[in-house]
Design an enzyme around this catalytic site. Structure first.
Site, PDB file in Angstrom:
ATOM      1  N   HIS A 155       0.777  -1.320   0.006  1.00 43.26           N
ATOM      2  CA  HIS A 155       0.005  -0.190   0.047  1.00 43.26           C
ATOM      3  C   HIS A 155       0.854   1.061  -0.044  1.00 43.26           C
ATOM      4  O   HIS A 155       2.046   1.125   0.274  1.00 43.26           O
ATOM      5  CB  HIS A 155      -1.069   0.019   1.125  1.00 43.26           C
ATOM      6  CG  HIS A 155      -0.251   0.011   2.416  1.00 43.26           C
ATOM      7  ND1 HIS A 155       0.350  -1.311   3.160  1.00 43.26           N
ATOM      8  CD2 HIS A 155       0.322   1.251   3.266  1.00 43.26           C
ATOM      9  CE1 HIS A 155       0.933  -0.943   4.415  1.00 43.26           C
ATOM     10  NE2 HIS A 155       1.155   0.393   4.107  1.00 43.26           N
ATOM     11  N   HIS A 183       5.748   6.184  -1.739  1.00 44.35           N
ATOM     12  CA  HIS A 183       6.381   4.744  -1.886  1.00 44.35           C
ATOM     13  C   HIS A 183       5.667   3.803  -1.229  1.00 44.35           C
ATOM     14  O   HIS A 183       4.600   3.711  -0.469  1.00 44.35           O
ATOM     15  CB  HIS A 183       7.726   4.931  -1.042  1.00 44.35           C
ATOM     16  CG  HIS A 183       7.595   5.070   0.638  1.00 44.35           C
ATOM     17  ND1 HIS A 183       7.187   6.139   0.863  1.00 44.35           N
ATOM     18  CD2 HIS A 183       7.652   4.074   1.564  1.00 44.35           C
ATOM     19  CE1 HIS A 183       7.005   5.715   2.340  1.00 44.35           C
ATOM     20  NE2 HIS A 183       7.245   4.602   2.610  1.00 44.35           N
TER      21      HIS A 183
END
Length: 190
Positions: A42, A126
């Protein structure tokens, strides 16, 4: 409960990244990394940590407003990076300005709900792939191997609130389990 706001990539994007990550696991030094499981992939927007139960309703109301004020946007998994030699991650391409704005709004929602967000830093989109087991492992070759990775773009249409259930068994290598608490649609583009 331990909570964070996130963008959850669709299954097709996760599948593409899994193929690229599989190649990384065959590289020299890969055994010195603790690889994250694809079920946990995620983009964290705002990490809230432990949130008292009585704060959750206010937090969810504020996150819903943040989602409603943010327009849906295009995103793709792209390339990679590292945080020192501690963490290896896949990056993102697309409308990162909107993604950063959503991260700022999620952070503001948590602050207004009375949560301590002092640990929150400037947002770097990220998705963590691995963490180093040793401080001496050079992650640069892994980042270089990700340079050519370009996932298929998708439209991010919602904001998710996710609960992180930390490992309790004491089994080495056990990873947190993530559970979606709630999801709110972003405003339609245009």
């Amino acid at each position: 409960m331990r909570l964070f706001a996130a963008v959850l990539p669709p299954a097709a994007a996760v599948d593409e990244l899994a193929l690229a990550a599989r190649k990384l696991r065959d590289m020299p030094g890969a055994g010195g990394l603790r690889w994250t499981e694809r079920a946990g992939w995620h983009f964290t927007l705002a990490f809230m940590g432990e949130v008292p139960d009585e704060r959750v309703p206010d937090l969810t109301e504020r996150l819903a407003r943040a989602a409603h004020r943010t327009e849906a946007f295009r995103l793709a998994l792209h390339g990679g990076g590292r945080f020192g030699d501690r963490a290896l991650w896949a990056g993102a391409a697309g409308d990162l300005a909107v993604m950063r704005r959503l991260a700022e709004r999620a952070d503001a929602a948590a602050r207004k709900a009375g949560l301590d967000m002092d640990q929150h830093r400037g947002y770097t989109p990220h998705l963590t792939l691995a963490r180093s087991r040793a401080a001496t492992l050079d992650l640069r070759p892994f980042v270089t191997a990700l340079d050519a990775f370009e996932g298929t773009p998708w439209t991010v249409g919602d904001l998710a609130l996710v609960r992180s259930n930390l490992p309790r068994s004491g089994v080495p290598g056990e990873q947190p389990r993530y559970e979606e608490v709630e999801r709110w649609p972003l405003r339609a583009a245009g």
